[in-house]
Design an enzyme around this catalytic site. Structure first.
Site, PDB file in Angstrom:
ATOM      1  N   VAL A  27       6.951 -13.718  -2.519  1.00  0.00           N
ATOM      2  CA  VAL A  27       6.553 -13.416  -3.900  1.00  0.00           C
ATOM      3  C   VAL A  27       7.786 -13.484  -4.801  1.00  0.00           C
ATOM      4  O   VAL A  27       8.823 -12.878  -4.511  1.00  0.00           O
ATOM      5  CB  VAL A  27       5.883 -12.026  -3.968  1.00  0.00           C
ATOM      6  CG1 VAL A  27       5.660 -11.598  -5.408  1.00  0.00           C
ATOM      7  CG2 VAL A  27       4.575 -12.047  -3.188  1.00  0.00           C
ATOM      8  N   ASP A  56      12.418   9.660   9.288  1.00  0.00           N
ATOM      9  CA  ASP A  56      12.555   8.349   8.629  1.00  0.00           C
ATOM     10  C   ASP A  56      13.939   8.117   8.041  1.00  0.00           C
ATOM     11  O   ASP A  56      14.320   6.972   7.790  1.00  0.00           O
ATOM     12  CB  ASP A  56      11.540   8.231   7.482  1.00  0.00           C
ATOM     13  CG  ASP A  56      10.140   7.870   7.963  1.00  0.00           C
ATOM     14  OD1 ASP A  56       9.903   7.912   9.184  1.00  0.00           O
ATOM     15  OD2 ASP A  56       9.292   7.549   7.110  1.00  0.00           O
ATOM     16  N   HIS A  89     -15.344   5.948  35.119  1.00  0.00           N
ATOM     17  CA  HIS A  89     -16.146   4.785  34.758  1.00  0.00           C
ATOM     18  C   HIS A  89     -17.406   5.253  34.061  1.00  0.00           C
ATOM     19  O   HIS A  89     -18.019   6.217  34.517  1.00  0.00           O
ATOM     20  CB  HIS A  89     -16.513   3.998  36.027  1.00  0.00           C
ATOM     21  CG  HIS A  89     -17.445   2.862  35.738  1.00  0.00           C
ATOM     22  ND1 HIS A  89     -17.007   1.701  35.138  1.00  0.00           N
ATOM     23  CD2 HIS A  89     -18.791   2.724  35.922  1.00  0.00           C
ATOM     24  CE1 HIS A  89     -18.042   0.872  35.004  1.00  0.00           C
ATOM     25  NE2 HIS A  89     -19.132   1.476  35.460  1.00  0.00           N
TER      26      HIS A  89
END
Ligand code: FAD
Ligand code: AMP
Length: 479
Positions: free
Chosen positions: A246, A321, A453
């Site tokens: 962009v 972060d 299962h």
């Protein structure tokens, strides 16, 4: 200025900071946790990006929008005739806000229950592990801390070609609060956030174009999974244009005109009603450090820490972060707990080799460890087992049988090197792979384990058996 004393002061109450604060209090420390965030109601809020503007609200919208398309498009396949299915976007948003309020309030209750003092306002690290606290209301004061954990998190990256205007051109926070699906939606960036938000609004009726500068789709994922994921998201209507950079975005009346270049340098223009800029996040350290705090940044603006999240200043840790490594809530939370426990004299470490990644599209994409390409590039001998959900009884019964599980194991030791899942509940299946890898399991260990299962998890079992060439529910190729 008055002075308060705490054993531990945490700056930031996102998943990294609140986990550090709660763990510190559990270990008997007096703890204060400072956060400056205000919620949509203008009141102080806890939980950081994850709870307020990240993981949780995005998952609330992903879940609602998935149920909408599933009800509209595929419930008839299983015999449920739902009639005219409509989406009430304001109601979806109100529910998302209620979930956020419940969870952020929950952190407040956890703080109270554990005796953590919540201080609403700005925190700033001074020298000598002291912290300046500037409350939203009242006088600034200095806190004397035995130890400090910095967890100020991250904020969306902004790019010059697409300046946010908060209305037509928005970041992820804006895109979590649209009042209706825009007819034409542009997204810059095909990372986890761009794909998730593109999926939400695409499901609710937007014509979505995602512009991604890289030629490769999800370059850190396994290439087979990325290829299958790209094809499926395209089939769902996301127009993902790779290799497009962009170069400009301009609001013109009610529309946004986006200009971009393709791989051969040709210029293109795209008109959309709204544009989401989702080009990544950057560490947030504005106003955090006094000049003499002793904490250093690395060359990319992250707080510099070692493997144990120790900064260059004595008794000061940094987590989440704002430090190197993937920007993920669970990675930050584990670091927060490690920091608190180390401060208390324990010796935990974070295993950065087993951080799971998840993209919550439908089907989900999840992985842990090395990709086949990583192992091949390292020149190591390896074996691969795969199992498609199309052969899973549970997936077929649930009418949700796209995708596969792929397991990469060392050819000599059989140790699991990586697991990659594209399929229903991949986020849950990957947790089993994380546990196996934490215990240094071999593919054979998983093959010898009994799975209930019918479950989706059996696909992991079968992929593990496939490493040895003896999956039961598929014809194994001769090796
Ligand atoms: P944050 O959550 O960013 O919290 C930091 C807090 O510190 C903030 O509240 C901030 O106000 C406060 N603060 C900063 N500086 C100061 C200061 N000086 N004084 C006082 N307070 C301060 N991750 C996942 O694992 N899974 C997902 O599904 C996922 N989805 C996401 C979706 C979106 C749309 C976004 C944007 C992110 C998503 N993430 C996801 C990423 C996740 O939100 C972050 O990795 C996580 O929140 C980081 O936690 P943190 O504690 O380091 O920082
Ligand atoms: P992530 O960091 O995983 O959230 O992904 C952000 C994505 O945005 C990356 O894949 C970048 O390549 C992409 N990106 C960054 N800048 C641009 C741009 N100007 N045009 C298109 N894509 C971009």
């Amino acid at each position: 200025m008055s002075t308060d004393k705490y054993d531990l002061v945490v700056i930031g109450a996102g998943p990294a900071g609140y986990a550090a604060a709660i763990r510190g209090a559990q270990l008997g420390m007096s703890v204060a946790c400072i956060d400056k965030a205000l919620g949509t109601d203008g009141q102080p809020t806890l939980g950081g990006t994850c709870l307020n503007w990240g993981c949780i609200p995005s998952k609330a919208l992903l879940d609602a929008s998935h149920r909408f398309v599933e009800t509209r498009d595929s419930l008839a396949d299983v015999g449920v005739i739902a009639g005219n299915v409509e989406m009430d976007v304001p109601r979806m948003m109100a529910r998302k806000d209620a979930v956020v309020a419940q969870l952020t309030g929950g952190i407040g209750a956890l703080f109270q229950g554990n005796g953590v003092t919540h201080l609403a306002g700005l925190g700033r690290l001074l020298s000598g592990a002291r912290v300046e606290f500037e409350p939203h209301e009242g006088e600034t004061r200095t806190l004397d801390a035995g130890s400090v954990v910095l967890a100020p998190g991250s904020v969306p990256v902004e790019i010059a070609p697409a300046p946010l205007d908060g209305d037509r051109i928005v970041d992820s926070t804006g895109a979590l609060a649209f009042d209706a699906a825009p007819a034409r939606l542009g997204v810059i960036g095909a990372g986890a956030i761009g794909l998730e938000l593109g999926s939400v609004w695409g499901r609710l009726g937007s014509e979505v174009v995602i512009l991604e500068a890289l030629e490769d789709f999800l370059p850190t994922a396994d290439s087979r999974i990325a290829r299958d994921g790209l094809r499926e998201l395209g089939r769902q209507g996301l127009d993902i244009r790779l290799g497009t950079r962009v170069t400009g975005a301009e609001v013109q009346g009610e529309a946004v005109v986006v200009s971009y270049q393709d791989g051969s340098g040709d210029e293109h223009s795209l008109e959309v009603d709204r544009l989401i800029v989702a080009v990544g996040r950057r560490p947030y350290t504005e106003g955090l450090l006094a000049p003499d705090s002793g904490v250093n940044l690395d060359e990319r603006g992250f707080l510099f820490v070692n493997d144990l999240c120790v900064t260059d200043a004595p008794n000061v840790y940094a987590v989440g972060d704002v430090v190197r490594g993937p920007m993920l809530a669970h990675k930050g939370a584990e670091e927060g707990v490690m920091a608190a426990e180390r401060i208390a004299g324990h010796k935990p470490v974070v295993n950065y080799d087993t951080v799971p990644s998840v993209i919550y599209t439908h089907p989900e994409i999840a992985w842990v460890g090395k990709t086949e390409d990583d192992v091949k590039a390292a020149g190591d001998d390896y074996r691969v087992g795969t199992f498609p959900f199309a052969a899973s009884g549970r997936a077929l019964a649930a009418n949700d049988a796209k995708g596969l599980v792929k397991l990469v194991a060392d050819a000599e030791t059989d140790r699991i090197l990586g697991v990659h899942v594209f399929g229903p509940q991949a986020s849950e299946i990957i947790a089993q792979a994380v546990i196996a890898m934490e215990f240094d399991a071999s593919a054979e260990d998983i093959g010898l384990t009994m799975f209930a299962h019918p479950t989706l998890s059996e696909a992991l079992h079968e992929a593990a058996l496939g490493v040895g060439g003896h999956a039961i529910h598929m014809i194994n190729r001769k090796r």
